[in-house]
Scaffold this active site. Structure first.
Site, PDB file in Angstrom:
ATOM      1  N   ASP A   1      77.110  16.106  75.104  1.00 27.64           N
ATOM      2  CA  ASP A   1      78.308  16.533  75.471  1.00 27.64           C
ATOM      3  C   ASP A   1      79.429  15.352  75.776  1.00 27.64           C
ATOM      4  O   ASP A   1      78.827  14.266  76.041  1.00 27.64           O
ATOM      5  CB  ASP A   1      78.438  17.231  76.776  1.00 27.64           C
ATOM      6  CG  ASP A   1      77.282  18.469  76.737  1.00 27.64           C
ATOM      7  OD1 ASP A   1      76.971  18.888  75.761  1.00 27.64           O
ATOM      8  OD2 ASP A   1      76.872  18.713  77.998  1.00 27.64           O
TER       9      ASP A   1
HETATM   10  N1  URA Z   1      72.441  19.280  78.091  1.00 25.09           N
HETATM   11  C1  URA Z   1      73.444  19.331  78.302  1.00 25.09           C
HETATM   12  O1  URA Z   1      73.780  20.148  79.292  1.00 25.09           O
HETATM   13  N2  URA Z   1      74.303  18.528  77.879  1.00 25.09           N
HETATM   14  C2  URA Z   1      73.827  17.556  77.026  1.00 25.09           C
HETATM   15  O2  URA Z   1      74.773  16.651  76.623  1.00 25.09           O
HETATM   16  C3  URA Z   1      72.462  17.682  76.531  1.00 25.09           C
HETATM   17  C4  URA Z   1      71.671  18.395  76.956  1.00 25.09           C
END
Ligand code: URA
Length: 235
Positions: free
Chosen positions: A106
């Site tokens: 993310d």
């Molecule tokens: N889980 C999440 O919530 N975000 C990420 O970037 C990776 C795994």
């Protein structure tokens, strides 16, 4: 000549210029093969033995890079705002096949992110059958309940909108509002959604390990990268 790739194909494959522009590069003597300037864009060469502007071709056997993704950039070629690719050498993006992230993090997640131009490697690493473990360290805005350890390990946690429960995952609670979670799959926003499901919303999130590769051992500051040997992921 002994090689198996046309010089114009090499220049476009590795991101120097288009096949059309290759004639000008060759004419100016920028491409040297086994000590001699290449004479024609159609001359065949062995990429590992070519110098362009006096330098060997980078990542001649494929690009495999471990990157410490900083916060605030997006794993996408398209979206608005800062992209992970904006933080990496421009020439990588001109390679053909192009460079992609292996899975995504993310925008507001930092940590270990792999990049490659090898579609087979990317596919193998992200295949749901492969279950390459990934380790995340996080902090939360509410205390993590002790029962979360069993809930995550049980393989029965059904996230909203999902048809199948999450695979068993290992949670280590390292502080009242801090922990480490090992996942064997990769669903959308999975760490955030799992912790929200037990009443402990994630505040900060960092991926610290993929399979045997640990961010701490690579010694990368946010924004830095290093080449790796894909064999480290072979079982
Ligand atoms: N889980 C999440 O919530 N975000 C990420 O970037 C990776 C795994």
């Amino acid at each position: 000549m002994g090689g198996d790739m046309r010089t114009d194909a090499l220049l476009s494959r590795y991101g120097y210029c288009s096949r059309r522009e290759a004639a000008a590069w060759v004419k100016r003597g920028r491409v040297v093969y086994r000590g001699n300037a290449v004479k024609s864009p159609s001359d065949k060469v062995e990429p590992a033995e070519v110098l362009v502007d006096g330098e060997p071709v980078p990542f001649v056997n494929g690009l495999y890079v471990a990157f410490h993704k900083p916060l605030g950039c997006t794993c996408s070629h398209r979206e608005e705002g800062e992209l992970v690719y904006d933080l990496l050498p421009e020439m990588w993006m001109a390679r053909n096949p192009g460079v992609n992230t292996v899975g995504r993090l993310d925008k507001e997640t930092s940590g270990l992110l792999l990049l490659t131009d090898d579609g087979k490697f990317e596919h193998a690493m992200t295949s749901p059958r492969r279950h390459v473990p990934k380790v995340y360290e996080f902090t939360t805005s509410a205390p993590i309940p002790a029962e979360a350890v069993e809930i995550f390990a049980g393989g029965e946690l059904l996230l909203q909108g999902e048809k199948s429960p999450c695979l068993p995952a290992e949670l280590e609670i390292t502080g009242e509002c801090a922990g480490r979670l090992t996942l064997h799959e990769g669903r959308y926003h999975q760490v955030r959604r799992m912790l929200a499901a037990v009443g402990a919303p994630v505040e900060t999130l960092c991926r610290v390990q993929i399979g045997p590769m640990r961010l701490a051992e690579l010694g990368l500051a946010p924004g830095e990268w290093v080449e790796f040997d894909p064999k480290v992921f072979e079982k």
